[in-house]
Design an enzyme around this catalytic site. Sequence first.
Site, mmCIF file in Angstrom:
data_model
loop_
_atom_site.group_PDB
_atom_site.id
_atom_site.type_symbol
_atom_site.label_atom_id
_atom_site.label_comp_id
_atom_site.label_asym_id
_atom_site.label_seq_id
_atom_site.Cartn_x
_atom_site.Cartn_y
_atom_site.Cartn_z
ATOM 1 N N THR A 1 -5.385 -9.220 10.293
ATOM 2 C CA THR A 1 -6.497 -9.374 9.731
ATOM 3 C C THR A 1 -7.149 -10.195 9.779
ATOM 4 O O THR A 1 -6.526 -11.128 10.081
ATOM 5 C CB THR A 1 -4.784 -9.657 8.520
ATOM 6 O OG1 THR A 1 -3.634 -8.948 7.710
ATOM 7 C CG2 THR A 1 -5.439 -9.782 7.592
ATOM 8 N N ASP B 1 16.724 -8.067 3.208
ATOM 9 C CA ASP B 1 17.304 -9.684 1.823
ATOM 10 C C ASP B 1 15.938 -10.237 1.601
ATOM 11 O O ASP B 1 14.844 -9.586 1.406
ATOM 12 C CB ASP B 1 16.623 -11.287 3.415
ATOM 13 C CG ASP B 1 18.276 -11.287 4.102
ATOM 14 O OD1 ASP B 1 19.409 -11.693 3.847
ATOM 15 O OD2 ASP B 1 17.881 -11.825 5.648
ATOM 16 N N GLU C 1 5.914 -15.623 -1.418
ATOM 17 C CA GLU C 1 5.243 -15.403 -0.178
ATOM 18 C C GLU C 1 4.826 -17.115 0.570
ATOM 19 O O GLU C 1 4.690 -17.696 -0.640
ATOM 20 C CB GLU C 1 3.630 -14.606 -0.059
ATOM 21 C CG GLU C 1 4.052 -13.197 -0.068
ATOM 22 C CD GLU C 1 3.777 -12.734 -0.361
ATOM 23 O OE1 GLU C 1 2.971 -11.704 -0.474
ATOM 24 O OE2 GLU C 1 1.836 -13.219 -0.224
ATOM 25 N N SER D 1 1.483 -0.746 0.011
ATOM 26 C CA SER D 1 -0.281 -0.476 0.091
ATOM 27 C C SER D 1 0.920 1.234 -0.216
ATOM 28 O O SER D 1 0.426 2.215 -0.128
ATOM 29 C CB SER D 1 -0.782 0.446 1.251
ATOM 30 O OG SER D 1 -1.490 -1.443 1.290
ATOM 31 N N TYR D 2 2.281 0.807 0.334
ATOM 32 C CA TYR D 2 2.930 2.473 0.308
ATOM 33 C C TYR D 2 4.112 2.201 0.162
ATOM 34 O O TYR D 2 5.092 3.006 0.374
ATOM 35 C CB TYR D 2 3.464 2.844 2.423
ATOM 36 C CG TYR D 2 1.753 2.324 2.681
ATOM 37 C CD1 TYR D 2 1.129 1.926 3.371
ATOM 38 C CD2 TYR D 2 0.665 4.060 3.011
ATOM 39 C CE1 TYR D 2 -0.008 1.837 4.695
ATOM 40 C CE2 TYR D 2 -0.328 3.376 3.092
ATOM 41 C CZ TYR D 2 -0.863 2.375 4.300
ATOM 42 O OH TYR D 2 -1.964 2.269 4.580
ATOM 43 N N SER D 3 4.571 0.782 -0.446
ATOM 44 C CA SER D 3 5.871 0.597 -0.359
ATOM 45 C C SER D 3 6.133 -0.148 -2.190
ATOM 46 O O SER D 3 4.807 -1.100 -2.345
ATOM 47 C CB SER D 3 6.226 -0.289 0.149
ATOM 48 O OG SER D 3 5.688 -0.996 0.841
ATOM 49 N N GLU E 1 0.885 -15.147 4.188
ATOM 50 C CA GLU E 1 1.528 -13.715 3.238
ATOM 51 C C GLU E 1 2.491 -13.147 3.871
ATOM 52 O O GLU E 1 3.241 -12.554 3.377
ATOM 53 C CB GLU E 1 0.228 -12.113 2.957
ATOM 54 C CG GLU E 1 -1.099 -12.826 2.436
ATOM 55 C CD GLU E 1 -1.550 -13.405 3.157
ATOM 56 O OE1 GLU E 1 -1.899 -13.798 4.451
ATOM 57 O OE2 GLU E 1 -2.997 -12.740 3.266
ATOM 58 N N ASN E 2 2.253 -12.960 4.979
ATOM 59 C CA ASN E 2 3.897 -12.297 6.048
ATOM 60 C C ASN E 2 4.791 -13.252 5.961
ATOM 61 O O ASN E 2 5.567 -12.891 7.219
ATOM 62 C CB ASN E 2 3.317 -11.583 6.766
ATOM 63 C CG ASN E 2 2.452 -10.392 6.937
ATOM 64 O OD1 ASN E 2 3.265 -9.569 5.557
ATOM 65 N ND2 ASN E 2 2.115 -9.920 7.870
ATOM 66 N N LYS F 1 12.793 -1.767 -0.534
ATOM 67 C CA LYS F 1 12.003 -1.678 -0.528
ATOM 68 C C LYS F 1 11.945 -0.149 -0.021
ATOM 69 O O LYS F 1 12.645 0.661 0.801
ATOM 70 C CB LYS F 1 11.406 -2.261 0.954
ATOM 71 C CG LYS F 1 9.774 -1.989 1.549
ATOM 72 C CD LYS F 1 9.472 -2.720 2.272
ATOM 73 C CE LYS F 1 7.942 -2.325 3.334
ATOM 74 N NZ LYS F 1 7.326 -3.073 4.505
ATOM 75 N N LYS G 1 0.633 -14.088 9.272
ATOM 76 C CA LYS G 1 -0.279 -14.592 8.133
ATOM 77 C C LYS G 1 0.743 -15.191 7.685
ATOM 78 O O LYS G 1 1.637 -14.402 7.349
ATOM 79 C CB LYS G 1 -1.445 -14.236 7.860
ATOM 80 C CG LYS G 1 -0.387 -12.549 7.665
ATOM 81 C CD LYS G 1 -1.274 -11.356 6.536
ATOM 82 C CE LYS G 1 -1.362 -10.405 6.297
ATOM 83 N NZ LYS G 1 -2.285 -8.995 5.912
HETATM 84 N N1 LIG Z 1 12.591 -9.453 1.387
HETATM 85 C C1 LIG Z 1 11.855 -9.739 -0.170
HETATM 86 N N2 LIG Z 1 12.065 -10.366 -1.170
HETATM 87 C C2 LIG Z 1 11.355 -10.488 -1.521
HETATM 88 N N3 LIG Z 1 9.888 -10.327 -2.193
HETATM 89 C C3 LIG Z 1 9.519 -9.221 -0.992
HETATM 90 C C4 LIG Z 1 10.248 -8.508 -0.279
HETATM 91 N N4 LIG Z 1 9.428 -8.139 0.687
HETATM 92 C C5 LIG Z 1 8.567 -8.095 -0.185
HETATM 93 N N5 LIG Z 1 8.281 -8.789 -0.973
HETATM 94 C C6 LIG Z 1 7.023 -9.013 -1.636
HETATM 95 O O1 LIG Z 1 6.761 -7.501 -2.082
HETATM 96 C C7 LIG Z 1 5.394 -7.083 -1.970
HETATM 97 C C8 LIG Z 1 4.823 -5.645 -1.524
HETATM 98 O O2 LIG Z 1 5.667 -5.591 -0.189
HETATM 99 P P1 LIG Z 1 5.802 -4.728 1.479
HETATM 100 O O3 LIG Z 1 6.268 -5.395 2.710
HETATM 101 O O4 LIG Z 1 6.340 -3.455 0.713
HETATM 102 O O5 LIG Z 1 4.003 -4.484 1.368
HETATM 103 P P2 LIG Z 1 2.764 -5.708 1.895
HETATM 104 O O6 LIG Z 1 3.743 -5.446 3.608
HETATM 105 O O7 LIG Z 1 3.102 -6.722 1.216
HETATM 106 O O8 LIG Z 1 2.155 -5.439 1.631
HETATM 107 P P3 LIG Z 1 0.834 -3.894 2.454
HETATM 108 O O9 LIG Z 1 1.600 -2.361 3.027
HETATM 109 O O10 LIG Z 1 -0.205 -2.828 2.105
HETATM 110 O O11 LIG Z 1 0.528 -4.825 4.226
HETATM 111 C C9 LIG Z 1 4.876 -8.407 -1.135
HETATM 112 O O12 LIG Z 1 3.752 -8.632 -2.077
HETATM 113 C C10 LIG Z 1 5.798 -9.316 -0.765
HETATM 114 O O13 LIG Z 1 5.575 -10.614 -1.175
#
Ligand SMILES: Nc1ncnc2c1ncn2[C@@H]1O[C@H](COP(=O)(O)OP(=O)(O)OP(=O)(O)O)[C@@H](O)[C@H]1O
Length: 325
Positions: free
Chosen positions: A216, A113, A119, A44-46, A162-163, A63, A160
């Site tokens: 979530t 990293d 995910e 959402s912000y990145s 996704e994280n 990021k 979760k």
């Molecule tokens: N260290 C990483 N290596 C590879 N892919 C990543 C990494 N961190 C994030 N991503 C991928 O980039 C996308 C955006 O991640 P980011 O953490 O910026 O936002 P988010 O947490 O997924 O979204 P929100 O901020 O809305 O919760 C995600 O789909 C994630 O799978």
Amino acid sequence: EEWQDRGAAVGVRQETGPDGKPVTRYIKKGVRDFSFGQTLGEGSYSTVVLATDRQTLNEYAIKILDKRHIIKEKKVKYVNIEKDTLNRLTDHPGIVRLYYTFQDERSLYFVLDLCKGGELLGVLKRMSTFDEECTRFYGAQILDTIDYMHRRGVIHRDLKPENILLDDQMHTKVTDFGTAKILKGKRRPDDSQNGMPPIDTGDVPGEERASSFVGTAEYVSPELLTDKSACKASDLWAFGCIIFQLLAGRPPFKAANEYLTFQKIVNLEYEFPSGFPAVGRDLVERLLVLDPTRRLPMEHIKNHEFFRGVTWGRGLWKQKAPRLK
Ligand SMILES: Nc1ncnc2c1ncn2[C@@H]1O[C@H](COP(=O)(O)OP(=O)(O)OP(=O)(O)O)[C@@H](O)[C@H]1O
Ligand SMILES: O=C(O)[C@@H]1CCC(=O)N(CCc2ccc(Cl)cc2)[C@H]1c1ccccc1Cl
């Protein structure tokens, strides 16, 4: 003015010094030190972009946060929380490591990293369910990481699938600490004589609970919904939901909308699909307990029959990930 154009800035790197204490290294890392590749994903912000360090050729996930957007959306607090928690959790293989932060006039940069496996949610969707062996391996890595976070006085609050990212060895890396809570708790007379870091039990009365709603819907703990406060056991509730979801292919509490999902959670309304393994069911039933003080504590989860044969600690992270079947 000059450094802003070059995008070079002081990069801050947290390391563990020779005495085992965290030391902050100031390394001049900036945009110019990396060559940026494909976009890995958007938040959402990145935006997360693949990047290669020009000197070492190491690959990272960077990021990038747009300052104007962060300020407009009032998310500056989350940026600082994410940085502070990642700087506190520097010494565990199950956490996405933050190597440097730097900024230029438009953006903030977090050098992380690279998790090439994507995910855990994506892998689960492709498999539809995990068998017991895979659930045991991934569950053990996630639990070992939660234990480390809690010992360092951090509650994640939004665990979760996704994280939970996966690296190129298909080992787990927990990410997304913008909604974490750092417990100030006073330090227990620590046993650092034998090199163990002081354990932060979060034992300042009342301090071990954090307020301000996060999380979530499907993984939110009942205590967060009833008395708006989370504790370490809230992460163990989410862990129970994740174990259920790996074995069942769906989260335990899922309804047409958030309100109905919350209702199911506070009424503990969920069913195991037929064929759900009995040992896994016993573990989940001891985690999905409404009263956080009656949830299975960390050491008992590690000793649960479901994790029989798991070697906890660093050995767990040297093992080859089981082939997903
Ligand atoms: N260290 C990483 N290596 C590879 N892919 C990543 C990494 N961190 C994030 N991503 C991928 O980039 C996308 C955006 O991640 P980011 O953490 O910026 O936002 P988010 O947490 O997924 O979204 P929100 O901020 O809305 O919760 C995600 O789909 C994630 O799978
Ligand atoms: O805390 C830090 O490490 C520095 C301190 C100096 C500094 O200026 N920043 C950026 C502060 C900031 C936070 C949010 C926005 Cl939207 C703009 C600036 C901080 C920063 C730099 C790079 C990446 C993240 C952060 Cl918080």
